[in-house]
Design an enzyme around this catalytic site. Sequence first.
Site, PDB file in Angstrom:
ATOM      1  CG  ASP A 157       9.924 -27.153  32.431  1.00  0.00           C
ATOM      2  OD1 ASP A 157      10.483 -26.347  33.195  1.00  0.00           O
ATOM      3  OD2 ASP A 157       8.708 -27.414  32.475  1.00  0.00           O
ATOM      4  CD  GLU A 204      13.024 -27.198  36.402  1.00  0.00           C
ATOM      5  OE1 GLU A 204      12.848 -26.200  37.119  1.00  0.00           O
ATOM      6  OE2 GLU A 204      12.183 -27.587  35.557  1.00  0.00           O
TER       7      GLU A 204
END
Length: 529
Positions: free
Chosen positions: A203, A266
């Site tokens: 993330d 990401e």
Amino acid sequence: MAGLDQNWWRGAVIYQIYPRSFADTNGDGVGDLPGILRHLDHVASLGVDAVWLSPFYASPMKDFGYDVSDYCAVDPVFGTMDDFDRLVATAHDLGLKVITDLVFAHTSDRHAWFAESRTSRTNAKADWYVWADAKPDGSPPSNWQSVFGGPAWTWDARRGQYWMHNFLPEQPQLNTHLPAVQDALLDVARFWLERGVDGFRLDAINFGMHDPALTDNPPAPAGGKRTRPFDFQLHLHNQSQPGLIDFMRRIRAVTDAYPGRFTVAEIPGEGAEAEMQAFTQGGDRLNSAYGFNYLYADALTPELVRTATDAWDGREGQGWPSWTFSNHDAPRAASRWAHGRDLRATAEVAMLLLMCLRGTAIVYQGEELGLPQGDVPFERLVDPEAIANWPETLGRDGARTPMPWRTEGSFAGFSTVDPWLPVDARHSALAVDRQDEDPGSMLAATRRLIDLRRTTPCLRAGDMRVLIADGDLLVFERSLGDERRLCAFNLGFTSREWAAPAGWTVVEAVGADQVDRLEPLAGRILAPD
């Protein structure tokens, strides 16, 4: 699932599940791990290779799980560790890999590491987070701004210092420059790998390292929409530091010790393309990365596809891209890209295009049903960014509304009580049970298009060459060895002249059928005779 293939992820289709919104089995209005387990057969029926689970770890839920208070525990709202183990075992029995989120840039302020760190400047974890003294006038150490609004610094009276947070104040920034912090995070990865996890989505990993000199960020050039103080700066110093590459190598070394594991980063932000390339280059960094090329795009255009394709041309040493059109952080693609046109046609041509792109494809829950962005009234908003910036920022709630399983009954079969976010009435009419047996449904089309990708090697792993990116007309070729496919799309509002070349036959089509033209939102896949 590609058997013993260590590179199963190259060209795979991954299905993202946002656990809070997938299925509720205990009647608290929040989705849970048993709910995912109950519906894994639906996921397997799509023909995907893997599922990606957004965070289910222990958390006070200030950012709905992306504020982790214990990396190695399941939050009770989602179930138990036994539930997770059953989910993994069942997924593997169904031929599905399981990918989980790793949130390595920050923790919750309720994490035991932070609780210890803030007690003094001399404790064992004093430097595990980013702490800094105030300026002489008491103001924050730098001008850095947080994504969710306001300074990226919060004062702590106990230490007499500020702590840094790129997101909410309750998400203090980890000091990943420190080898001990990296070691602890790598132990987290090993914990889940030992439980059978097949890979990780990292993330916002480009937010994972700061400039220790705390250099002020320069102002961003004028222009563009600005709804947050964050938008006024170039983020050169609060993120994206060179030391992240060495941390990527350490993560890759851990996952490589477990054959067949996959890592995808990401990468949000303006400089995402360069970072995607840097984080995946060579054979000792991450396997893949995705940016927000498509996720925040207001329109789906041939130029958008051409630009992404040119950047990921397969040159020597280049990594492997992943692409996603919708997810839990961005408004659903069907709504962003329809612009007054038919939502179903928009969803279907987008799904065909996603299945034809070079890279790993990520499908977000509900995309297989053609769900539009959910309507969430202001009084039901829970996303802190949406509330703070309403109505200028759409926020994330509309993409996180409950998955509709049944057309009839309360709450679309998601729960027996009013869910944490409301069910959009339009979604109930698109529920899985209504579409499941309908050969003309979006669900049937999704299964067919995923199967097309799975059974056509050049679509899964071949090269991609754009032939035409002219206004609304997009034509490209995929090739692998002697196998070739021609992919043609009209992404616009008016018909375009385009006839199949001699020696090619249409093998898949969406949208209105014409011999010598492509109607708006039509796509064709052709194979040589």
